[in-house]
Design a protein around this motif. Structure first.
Motif, PDB file in Angstrom:
ATOM      1  N   GLY A 205     -14.280  48.036  51.703  1.00  0.00           N
ATOM      2  CA  GLY A 205     -15.478  48.855  51.608  1.00  0.00           C
ATOM      3  C   GLY A 205     -16.783  48.098  51.655  1.00  0.00           C
ATOM      4  N   LEU A 206     -16.773  46.861  52.126  1.00  0.00           N
ATOM      5  CA  LEU A 206     -17.968  46.021  52.127  1.00  0.00           C
ATOM      6  C   LEU A 206     -18.621  45.973  53.506  1.00  0.00           C
ATOM      7  N   SER A 207     -19.935  45.889  53.536  1.00  0.00           N
ATOM      8  CA  SER A 207     -20.664  45.714  54.785  1.00  0.00           C
ATOM      9  C   SER A 207     -20.393  44.319  55.347  1.00  0.00           C
ATOM     10  N   TYR A 208     -20.709  44.140  56.626  1.00  0.00           N
ATOM     11  CA  TYR A 208     -20.438  42.839  57.252  1.00  0.00           C
ATOM     12  C   TYR A 208     -21.142  41.679  56.541  1.00  0.00           C
ATOM     13  N   PRO A 209     -22.439  41.770  56.198  1.00  0.00           N
ATOM     14  CA  PRO A 209     -23.095  40.642  55.502  1.00  0.00           C
ATOM     15  C   PRO A 209     -22.428  40.317  54.171  1.00  0.00           C
ATOM     16  N   VAL A 210     -22.017  41.337  53.429  1.00  0.00           N
ATOM     17  CA  VAL A 210     -21.379  41.093  52.138  1.00  0.00           C
ATOM     18  C   VAL A 210     -19.961  40.553  52.337  1.00  0.00           C
ATOM     19  N   GLN A 211     -19.297  40.960  53.400  1.00  0.00           N
ATOM     20  CA  GLN A 211     -18.002  40.362  53.736  1.00  0.00           C
ATOM     21  C   GLN A 211     -18.151  38.856  53.943  1.00  0.00           C
ATOM     22  N   GLN A 212     -19.229  38.453  54.578  1.00  0.00           N
ATOM     23  CA  GLN A 212     -19.451  37.022  54.824  1.00  0.00           C
ATOM     24  C   GLN A 212     -19.708  36.269  53.523  1.00  0.00           C
ATOM     25  N   THR A 213     -20.402  36.913  52.594  1.00  0.00           N
ATOM     26  CA  THR A 213     -20.609  36.303  51.278  1.00  0.00           C
ATOM     27  C   THR A 213     -19.273  36.111  50.573  1.00  0.00           C
ATOM     28  N   LEU A 214     -18.440  37.142  50.614  1.00  0.00           N
ATOM     29  CA  LEU A 214     -17.114  37.064  50.007  1.00  0.00           C
ATOM     30  C   LEU A 214     -16.278  35.977  50.671  1.00  0.00           C
ATOM     31  N   LEU A 215     -16.330  35.922  51.984  1.00  0.00           N
ATOM     32  CA  LEU A 215     -15.568  34.915  52.729  1.00  0.00           C
ATOM     33  C   LEU A 215     -15.980  33.503  52.328  1.00  0.00           C
ATOM     34  N   ALA A 216     -17.275  33.264  52.184  1.00  0.00           N
ATOM     35  CA  ALA A 216     -17.772  31.943  51.809  1.00  0.00           C
ATOM     36  C   ALA A 216     -17.251  31.522  50.439  1.00  0.00           C
ATOM     37  N   HIS A 217     -17.242  32.456  49.500  1.00  0.00           N
ATOM     38  CA  HIS A 217     -16.734  32.147  48.163  1.00  0.00           C
ATOM     39  C   HIS A 217     -15.233  31.888  48.189  1.00  0.00           C
ATOM     40  N   PHE A 218     -14.521  32.684  48.967  1.00  0.00           N
ATOM     41  CA  PHE A 218     -13.077  32.508  49.033  1.00  0.00           C
ATOM     42  C   PHE A 218     -12.721  31.157  49.655  1.00  0.00           C
ATOM     43  N   LEU A 219     -13.380  30.805  50.733  1.00  0.00           N
ATOM     44  CA  LEU A 219     -13.066  29.553  51.417  1.00  0.00           C
ATOM     45  C   LEU A 219     -13.498  28.334  50.621  1.00  0.00           C
ATOM     46  N   ALA A 220     -14.421  28.506  49.679  1.00  0.00           N
ATOM     47  CA  ALA A 220     -14.884  27.373  48.867  1.00  0.00           C
ATOM     48  C   ALA A 220     -13.751  26.759  48.068  1.00  0.00           C
TER      49      ALA A 220
END
Length: 230
Positions: A205-220
């Motif tokens: 349910g996340l917008s594309y920009p917020v998906q990218q924020t989530l992705l950055a945290h996950f990959l960290a």
């Protein structure tokens, strides 16, 4: 719910389950365990609170003899209780006395089958660790929900993602019962499998920009920036 509101609901929250079960576990401070279990496939929802004591209506500041606990609902057709216990023993140190009662390692069983599985998992952990396991195995009696500021702790540290999910679920109960919210809290803590994360990201349910924020945290986590702390 009108069609417009229904369209806002994340796809993962529209799934149904025929016979969900509940697990109640304590493994130290409850913030990281909630994130851990929220990332696991088959887990439907998570919440943190207090159990194991005798005092009624404990709070985080007045725990008395209660233990910090994470409670989760899961689909046994996707994940077995024994598998949840494998994660339980793999992600904290159950061989030492807790520095405070509230950080006790404990399994609160909801059925005779869960009790048996708990003792079997303890024996397996002792063989693997070559030490005595201090985990308490107790019958489930009551679970007191912790204050809202403690629910989904990892998610609350990332306002951009939190705000977007709170727009979908402005009421606390719906927010805490959301699978999407549990998953995002898990992934923001650096937990979970990359393949599952990539498969599920579009259903949260996340917008594309917020998906990218989530992705950055996950990959960290791959850089060692987000170690699990129990």
């Amino acid at each position: 719910m009108n069609p417009f509101e229904e369209d806002k609901i994340p796809a993962i929250d529209k799934l149904t389950y025929s016979s969900p079960k509940t697990a109640t576990l304590a493994m130290g401070c409850f913030w990281s365990p909630e994130s851990l279990f929220g990332s696991i496939g088959g887990v439907i929802r998570t919440r943190v609170g207090f159990a194991g004591g005798t005092t009624e209506n404990p709070t985080y500041r007045t725990l008395a003899d209660h233990i910090e606990t994470v409670q989760l609902d899961f689909d046994p057709e996707q994940i077995l209780y024994a598998q949840l216990l494998e994660n339980f023993f793999a992600h904290h140190t159950p061989t030492k006395e807790p520095r405070k009662r509230q950080y006790t390692s404990a399994i609160f069983y909801h059925s005779p089958e869960q009790k048996q599985a708990a003792h079997e998992a303890m024996k397996a952990a002792e063989v693997r660790l070559e030490q005595k396991v201090m985990t308490e195995v107790l019958p489930y009696q009551v679970f007191y929900l912790a204050e809202e500021r403690h629910q989904k702790w990892k998610l609350r540290r990332v306002p951009a993602v939190l705000n977007e999910l709170q727009k979908i679920y402005p009421k606390e109960e719906a927010f805490n019962n959301s699978t999407a919210v549990a998953r995002v809290n898990g992934y923001l803590g650096g937990n979970g499998e990359k393949e599952r994360f990539m498969e599920e990201m579009g259903s949260l349910g996340l917008s594309y920009p917020v998906q990218q924020t989530l992705l950055a945290h996950f990959l960290a986590k791959d850089l060692g920036d987000l170690p699990f702390k129990g």
